[in-house]
Scaffold this motif. Structure first.
Motif, PDB file in Angstrom:
ATOM      1  N   LYS A 313       0.833  -1.201   0.000  1.00  0.00           N
ATOM      2  CA  LYS A 313       0.000   0.000   0.000  1.00  0.00           C
ATOM      3  C   LYS A 313       0.866   1.247   0.000  1.00  0.00           C
ATOM      4  O   LYS A 313       0.564   2.234  -0.678  1.00  0.00           O
ATOM      5  CB  LYS A 313      -0.934  -0.009   1.208  1.00  0.00           C
ATOM      6  N   ARG A 317       1.399   4.228  -2.909  1.00  0.00           N
ATOM      7  CA  ARG A 317       1.410   5.670  -2.636  1.00  0.00           C
ATOM      8  C   ARG A 317       2.627   6.343  -3.238  1.00  0.00           C
ATOM      9  O   ARG A 317       2.558   7.473  -3.746  1.00  0.00           O
ATOM     10  CB  ARG A 317       1.355   5.917  -1.122  1.00  0.00           C
ATOM     11  N   SER A 323      -1.657   0.368  -8.468  1.00  0.00           N
ATOM     12  CA  SER A 323      -2.777   0.240  -7.536  1.00  0.00           C
ATOM     13  C   SER A 323      -3.742  -0.855  -7.971  1.00  0.00           C
ATOM     14  O   SER A 323      -4.281  -1.586  -7.128  1.00  0.00           O
ATOM     15  CB  SER A 323      -3.519   1.574  -7.413  1.00  0.00           C
ATOM     16  N   PHE A 326      -2.297  -4.139  -6.954  1.00  0.00           N
ATOM     17  CA  PHE A 326      -2.359  -4.273  -5.500  1.00  0.00           C
ATOM     18  C   PHE A 326      -3.743  -4.728  -5.060  1.00  0.00           C
ATOM     19  O   PHE A 326      -3.887  -5.666  -4.273  1.00  0.00           O
ATOM     20  CB  PHE A 326      -2.008  -2.945  -4.829  1.00  0.00           C
ATOM     21  N   TYR A 327      -4.789  -4.067  -5.557  1.00  0.00           N
ATOM     22  CA  TYR A 327      -6.139  -4.426  -5.125  1.00  0.00           C
ATOM     23  C   TYR A 327      -6.553  -5.799  -5.651  1.00  0.00           C
ATOM     24  O   TYR A 327      -7.376  -6.474  -5.028  1.00  0.00           O
ATOM     25  CB  TYR A 327      -7.129  -3.342  -5.556  1.00  0.00           C
ATOM     26  N   GLN A 333      -5.608  -9.589   2.864  1.00  0.00           N
ATOM     27  CA  GLN A 333      -4.274  -9.047   3.137  1.00  0.00           C
ATOM     28  C   GLN A 333      -3.901  -9.343   4.581  1.00  0.00           C
ATOM     29  O   GLN A 333      -4.604  -8.953   5.514  1.00  0.00           O
ATOM     30  CB  GLN A 333      -4.249  -7.545   2.878  1.00  0.00           C
TER      31      GLN A 333
END
Length: 480
Positions: A313, A317, A323, A326-327, A333
């Motif tokens: 995360k 950033r 992103s 990642f999702y 998680q």
């Protein structure tokens, strides 16, 4: 301000000595599960009683500095702030160490631990090593101010009654919390993302997710993302047809195809370069792909478990990780706590490693060795503990001082540590002296044996190279 200058431990008699920990027990969609097969009914029945504790809810906010306004919640396994990519709260500040300070939720407040930072962590005008706070508190790190804000709503955390999950074992509530999350995830096909420092056992937990799932009889395939060159990643993931490129003298299925029906473990997924990440995302989204140089689509049914020692995360950033990928990975998680944060697991793990190393199912470590192991911070986590126990089993099972003494090439001891003198010191001072002597005796010799290469020495020791660089710097600072 409420401040306690001692280590808070859980006071519940049923869990005395266990440390609190990270993760959000609400991340599992319990409606996604499938009915377990009949041979799992006994195991599932034992999981009906889930133990729970309440911890103080808190967040850490950057009040002043280049990252002012940035805030991270303190989960059950705590968070780490610093400049490194493995931190939950990454700070841009030249005076802040890579892993500077840790924050850990407890029943009554938040425990703050300086992680051996070079420039220190300051509360008011005092440099602190470890404290517990029970109300909002501000800390100074370099030119950055961090504010700990306690929440009115407690953090409710569940943990499994089991002390093993696959080959992983745990007595601590912190890792049993991870077990509880992964037990729920194993019943589903949800993608799992395991985050945690190097050596905490993410690969063991990934294997356990597979062996406790409905896919247990299907393949479990590992793709090491850090060890795969970017130019070859697509071929390693998707496979290639004969003649697709120079050297492709035959058709070869990739990791996704090899794992069809089972689980693909993407180890060190956080090390994937940005230009490669879209290729992985497309394959995971579609579960359909073409081999490199191929014309037809290959359909697969694969469950994904990924692991990384980075905090993705934070990487998102900073723009180092996509992103959308990642999702896609972080459906479930889970952060695996370091061994330093689950000291209750040191003794049972050490005994397990000793029995494996000796082939003796009844082997036990001497009580004085167990006490010594319990005082160490284990920067290399479980991997380092295993290496230490294997050295103990190999060279001298009778003399615990060999673990912490410096030996010459002829086998003679060139330095001895006065263990009896520790009895006259306060606990934390005795621990500091012991660890310092251990580092001074061992680390320079290993670096010398590695030809002066710190990364190679870290590999020999089984610890992250960043940790070895930090420990060597501390030795040098103490000699100046």
């Amino acid at each position: 301000m409420g401040v306690c200058f001692k280590r808070n431990r859980c006071s519940n008699p049923a869990t005395d000595g266990a440390r609190p920990f990270k993760n959000d027990p609400g991340v599992i969609d319990r409606g996604m599960g499938k009915s377990p097969p009949a041979d799992q009914s006994t195991r599932q029945a034992s999981l009906k009683e889930i133990h729970r504790i309440s911890l103080a809810g808190a967040s850490v906010e950057v009040s002043t500095g280049r990252d002012a306004g940035l805030s991270v919640s303190v989960g059950p396994a705590g968070i780490i702030a610093g400049t490194g990519t493995s931190c939950d709260l990454t700070i841009v500040d030249d005076l802040v160490s890579r892993r500077h300070v840790g924050f850990h939720s407890e029943r009554e407040g938040v425990r703050i631990v300086d992680l051996g930072s070079k420039n220190g962590t300051f509360l008011g005008g005092a440099r602190i090593r470890e404290i517990s706070v029970t109300e909002d508190t501000s800390l100074i790190l370099g030119s950055t101010t961090l504010t700990v804000r306690l929440k009115t709503k407690p953090l409710e955390v569940s943990f499994s009654p089991r002390t093993s999950f696959g080959a992983a074992i745990a007595h601590s509530e912190s890792l049993r919390h991870v077990f509880e999350l992964l037990e729920q995830a194993a019943k589903t096909d949800a993608t799992v993302l395991l985050e945690g420092d190097s050596g905490v056992g993410k690969d063991v937990l990934a294997t356990a997710v597979h062996t406790e799932s409905l896919r247990a009889d299907a393949p479990f395939v590992v793709l090491d993302c850090a060890a795969t060159p970017p130019s070859l990643f697509e071929s390693e993931l998707l496979g290639h047809e004969k003649g697709a490129f120079t050297g492709a003298d035959q058709t070869r299925p990739g990791a996704l195809e090899q794992a069809n029906g089972g689980t693909l473990f993407l180890d060190e997924v956080g090390e994937l370069p940005l230009e490669v990440q879209p290729k992985l995302l497309r394959a995971l989204e579609n579960q359909s792909f073409r081999r490199v140089g191929g014309a037809r689509s290959v359909d697969v049914n694969v469950r994904i478990v990924a692991a990384t020692n980075r905090r993705l995360k934070e990487a998102v950033r900073r723009g180092d990780f996509r992103s959308d990928l990642f999702y896609r990975l972080a459906v479930v998680q889970v952060t695996v706590p370091s061994l330093a944060e689950r000291s209750d697991d040191v003794a049972p793990l050490a005994e397990m490693f000793l029995r494996r190393a000796t082939g003796d199912d009844d082997a036990k470590l001497p009580a004085d060795v167990v006490r010594l192991l319990a005082t160490y911070d284990w920067p290399g986590n479980v991997r380092e503990l295993r290496n230490v126990v294997e050295r103990f089993a190999t060279f001298n099972r009778a003399d615990p001082e060999l673990l912490f003494s410096h030996h010459g090439g002829d086998g003679s001891s060139t330095s001895k540590f006065d263990f009896l003198a520790l009895e006259r010191q306060p606990y934390h001072e005795a621990k500091r002296r012991l660890v310092d002597a251990f580092h001074r005796a061992l680390l320079p010799r290993v670096v010398e044996r590695a030809g002066g290469s710190v990364p190679r020495a870290a590999e020999l020791l089984g610890i992250p190279k960043a940790s070895l660089y930090r420990m060597l710097q501390q030795i040098q600072d103490g000699e100046e």
